[in-house]
Design a protein around this motif. Structure first.
Motif, mmCIF file in Angstrom:
data_model
loop_
_atom_site.group_PDB
_atom_site.id
_atom_site.type_symbol
_atom_site.label_atom_id
_atom_site.label_comp_id
_atom_site.label_asym_id
_atom_site.label_seq_id
_atom_site.Cartn_x
_atom_site.Cartn_y
_atom_site.Cartn_z
ATOM 1 N N ASN A 1 12.006 7.212 5.323
ATOM 2 C CA ASN A 1 12.819 6.454 5.963
ATOM 3 C C ASN A 1 12.459 4.919 6.013
ATOM 4 O O ASN A 1 12.623 4.337 6.917
ATOM 5 N N ILE A 2 12.211 4.523 4.538
ATOM 6 C CA ILE A 2 11.908 3.180 4.399
ATOM 7 C C ILE A 2 13.413 3.001 3.475
ATOM 8 O O ILE A 2 13.381 3.355 2.475
ATOM 9 N N SER B 1 0.827 -1.238 -0.033
ATOM 10 C CA SER B 1 -0.013 -0.045 0.108
ATOM 11 C C SER B 1 0.890 1.194 0.087
ATOM 12 O O SER B 1 0.389 2.373 -0.463
ATOM 13 N N GLN B 2 1.980 1.013 0.232
ATOM 14 C CA GLN B 2 3.225 2.217 0.470
ATOM 15 C C GLN B 2 3.648 2.600 -1.052
ATOM 16 O O GLN B 2 4.324 3.580 -1.211
ATOM 17 N N LEU B 3 3.497 1.658 -2.160
ATOM 18 C CA LEU B 3 4.180 1.744 -3.215
ATOM 19 C C LEU B 3 3.053 2.543 -4.244
ATOM 20 O O LEU B 3 2.072 2.546 -4.048
ATOM 21 N N HIS B 4 3.637 2.881 -5.259
ATOM 22 C CA HIS B 4 2.815 3.792 -6.126
ATOM 23 C C HIS B 4 2.522 2.663 -7.383
ATOM 24 O O HIS B 4 3.475 2.510 -8.167
ATOM 25 N N THR B 5 1.198 2.322 -7.472
ATOM 26 C CA THR B 5 0.971 1.545 -8.743
ATOM 27 C C THR B 5 1.024 2.382 -9.987
ATOM 28 O O THR B 5 1.418 1.778 -11.147
ATOM 29 N N GLN C 1 13.640 7.243 -4.020
ATOM 30 C CA GLN C 1 14.112 8.341 -3.289
ATOM 31 C C GLN C 1 12.503 8.698 -2.455
ATOM 32 O O GLN C 1 12.934 9.152 -1.418
ATOM 33 N N PHE C 2 11.483 8.536 -2.935
ATOM 34 C CA PHE C 2 10.204 8.604 -2.295
ATOM 35 C C PHE C 2 9.983 7.977 -1.068
ATOM 36 O O PHE C 2 9.938 8.115 -0.059
#
Lengths: 199, 108
Positions: free
Chosen positions: A125-126, A56-60, A119-120
């Protein structure tokens, strides 16, 4: 007579594009990635909530743009090879070289978007040590990223050779090998994209 | 006279050969373009499959079937393995069948 000539023609037509060594290399690469894909899926089944939160933290949309960029890049490489196969005249070589540059521009879009994605995540901090999901995410996508970089080096080499007219003798084996490597990179992403971004 | 007749024959054949060559090139260009368009459509379909199929097994089956269809296009059209020795074509096609099938079994 016609039958025998047809048999001869079909035997001649059944030619493996590129060098045999490249195909063994491609098979080895595909095997390594298959193990990574299966490992990712098994790890997901063992940590369903962690992987769901991670995804859910990734950009589809970023993943989709990258897929479209790689498919389009592969298309231009295939187009360039077709031009070279139809004729090895100098004018045609230049046209084929131009399509290779367009292919590299689309590959550049992939690299740019992927770098932005990393970078995002770093900004939040991931990183690779955050959890199992991100370890596997950075490992698999990073490994693929390096393959795209290597593919671009190969495409640069092929396009320089094409502009110099080195494939005019009709021997396109080097060109075909490089093109097939690039298509393999595309094929890997086609499995990677739904696995990481869609499911 | 004979020489002229022969010369005319060559002159008449040349444009036909060139036309056939151009037709062949156009056909190949169309084939690659159609494949690219099909790949784009399949990619979009896999992204929106989640909105259409609410049941997980059906959604997973659709997504992995799309992976196979895309892999088949790349293998046969982009890599040109349709005209290569069958062993190599089947090796690549089996990859885009076996790997998605294993992933489907793990997820379902």
């Amino acid at each position: 007579m016609n039958t025998s000539s047809a048999i001869v023609n079909s035997t001649i037509d059944k030619k493996l594009p590129g060098d045999l060594a490249m195909w063994f290399f491609i098979l080895a690469e595909l095997t390594v990635f298959a193990i990574l894909f299966i490992g990712f899926a098994v790890a997901e089944q063992m940590n369903i909530s962690m992987f769901s939160e991670g995804k859910s933290q990734l950009h589809t949309t970023a993943g989709l743009i990258n897929t479209l960029a790689l498919i389009t890049s592969s298309f231009f490489v295939a187009l360039s090879l077709k031009i070279m196969q139809s004729s090895q005249q100098l004018g045609r070589s230049k046209k084929a070289g131009l399509w290779l540059i367009v292919a590299m521009l689309f590959a550049g879009i992939y690299l740019g978007v992927k770098a932005w994605e990393y970078q995002f995540l770093f900004a939040q901090n991931i990183d690779i040590e955050t959890n199992t999901f991100f370890t596997l995410y950075f490992m698999i996508t990073g490994f693929h990223f390096m393959h795209v970089l290597l593919g671009m080096v190969i495409l640069i080499f092929i396009s320089v050779q094409t502009f110099k007219g080195r494939y005019q003798s009709g021997n396109l084996s080097g060109f075909e090998s490089g093109a097939c490597y690039w298509h393999m990179v595309d094929m890997l992403w086609i499995i990677l994209f739904p696995l990481v971004y869609v499911i | 006279m004979l020489f002229n007749e022969h010369s005319n024959e060559v002159n008449l054949k040349e444009p036909i050969i060139n036309a056939n060559k151009n037709n062949g090139e156009s056909h190949e260009f169309l084939k690659i373009s159609a494949s690219w368009f099909w790949l784009i459509l399949l990619t979009l379909a896999s992204v929106f499959a989640g909105d259409i199929f609410t049941q997980a097994p059906l959604f997973l089956a659709t997504v992995f079937f799309i992976v196979f269809l895309k892999g088949q296009q790349i293998t046969d059209v982009f890599m040109e393995l349709k005209h290569a020795p069958s062993l190599w074509r089947y090796l690549l096609l089996s990859y885009v069948i076996v790997v998605p099938a294993i992933l489907f079994l793990i997820y379902v």
